[in-house]
Design an enzyme around this catalytic site. Structure first.
Site, PDB file in Angstrom:
ATOM      1  NE  ARG A   1      -3.692  -2.441   0.208  1.00 20.32           N
ATOM      2  CZ  ARG A   1      -3.461  -3.720  -0.468  1.00 20.32           C
ATOM      3  NH1 ARG A   1      -2.281  -3.750  -1.254  1.00 20.32           N
ATOM      4  NH2 ARG A   1      -4.176  -4.651  -0.417  1.00 20.32           N
TER       5      ARG A   1
ATOM      6  CB  SER B   1      -9.943  -1.050   3.373  1.00 23.29           C
ATOM      7  OG  SER B   1     -10.306  -2.294   2.753  1.00 23.29           O
TER       8      SER B   1
ATOM      9  CD  GLU C   1      -5.718   0.551   2.093  1.00 18.03           C
ATOM     10  OE1 GLU C   1      -6.452   0.074   1.085  1.00 18.03           O
ATOM     11  OE2 GLU C   1      -5.927  -0.410   3.169  1.00 18.03           O
TER      12      GLU C   1
END
Length: 293
Positions: free
Chosen positions: A163, A212, A283
């Protein structure tokens, strides 16, 4: 002089998947590389920050709005082209559309992208992934544009890891090329359908979310399991709710403000830290003065 394709005081809530937030000082919709470069040069001359909003997923815009230039890539900057076993697409191309084109061409390797509700450029920037695969696994190279010029790099040059990449907020992923492999079309379709089925069964589908909330920790249970263990599934603040389907999602019940969503993010992070001594890293991208405790 304001470049072509730029509008002032544009509402962003309608352009985000969670449907909250205020207006951008400017909204730019460049349709070509030359238009993109003109917008970035103008923003630099005016001292304006820029932010790519893609399809509005993975994004929480402050209720007060964003005092900069929000970018949404369109036209040739969202086009998809297949050359042999490779797909080259604009940074604004929907990743779901890339998967559909790959499937039609009997190309395999990017099926996991059907579970990522964003653009190819956004997926490169955050090294998006699902079902054990990441964008870095298939990326050949990406063109990253800024007011100072263009740089091209693959996964190593872009320092892609879980990520993360080194693409800065002032830069735009204008184009990406993915290397795939020949497969059997019906088998690829079956894998895509199965991934979509798994996503539908484990994530909220009808509610408005930004995807998310938190990255999963390097070890131990995932973020959703930790939040659920804190008893926060279904918890409501204002018009927002931690999903009762998957606790790593926050839903807009219809009249949520970004402040409500931010309060739930802060609550979940605080509770997980107090109970498990785990520091969750969000995130979702924050745009404008979004306040997290």
């Amino acid at each position: 002089m304001m470049p072509e394709g730029v509008e002032a005081d544009a509402g962003l809530a309608r352009l985000t998947t969670i449907g909250t937030g205020g207006s951008a000082r400017f909204l730019a919709r460049p349709r070509s590389a030359s238009q993109l470069k003109a917008v970035l040069a103008w923003a630099g001359e005016e001292g304006l920050d820029i932010a790519v909003i893609g399809l509005g997923s993975n994004l929480l815009v402050a209720d007060e709005g964003y005092d900069g230039v929000a970018l949404r890539l369109e036209g040739e900057l969202a086009a998809i082209e297949i050359l042999g076993n490779a797909i080259t697409c604009g940074g604004g191309a929907s990743l779901a559309a890339v998967v559909r084109r790959a499937t039609e061409a009997a190309l395999t390797g990017i099926e996991f992208g059907c579970a990522i509700p964003g653009t190819a450029g956004g997926a490169v920037r955050m090294n998006a992934g699902a079902y054990g695969s990441e964008i870095r696994d298939v990326l050949v190279s990406a063109d990253v544009v800024s007011a100072g010029g263009t740089r091209r790099g693959g996964p190593d040059e872009l320092e892609m890891r879980y990520r993360h990449s080194n693409v800065r907020g002032s830069e735009v992923v204008a184009q990406a090329t993915f290397a795939l492999a020949r497969g059997v079309r019906d088998e690829i379709r079956a894998r895509v359908r199965e991934m979509q089925r798994l996503r539908s069964s484990s994530q909220p589908r009808k509610a408005r979310t930004f995807g998310s909330v938190f990255k999963n920790p390097d070890e131990g249970p995932g973020a959703g399991a930790l939040i659920e263990a804190c008893g926060l599934k279904g918890h409501v603040i204002g018009g927002a709710r931690i999903s009762s389907v998957h606790a790593n999602f926050i839903e807009n019940l219809g009249d949520a403000r970004s402040a409500d969503v931010a309060a739930l993010v802060s609550l979940a992070r605080r509770c997980v830290h107090e109970r498990f001594q785990v520091d969750l890293e969000h995130e979702v991208e924050l745009l404008g003065p979004v306040h997290l405790d």
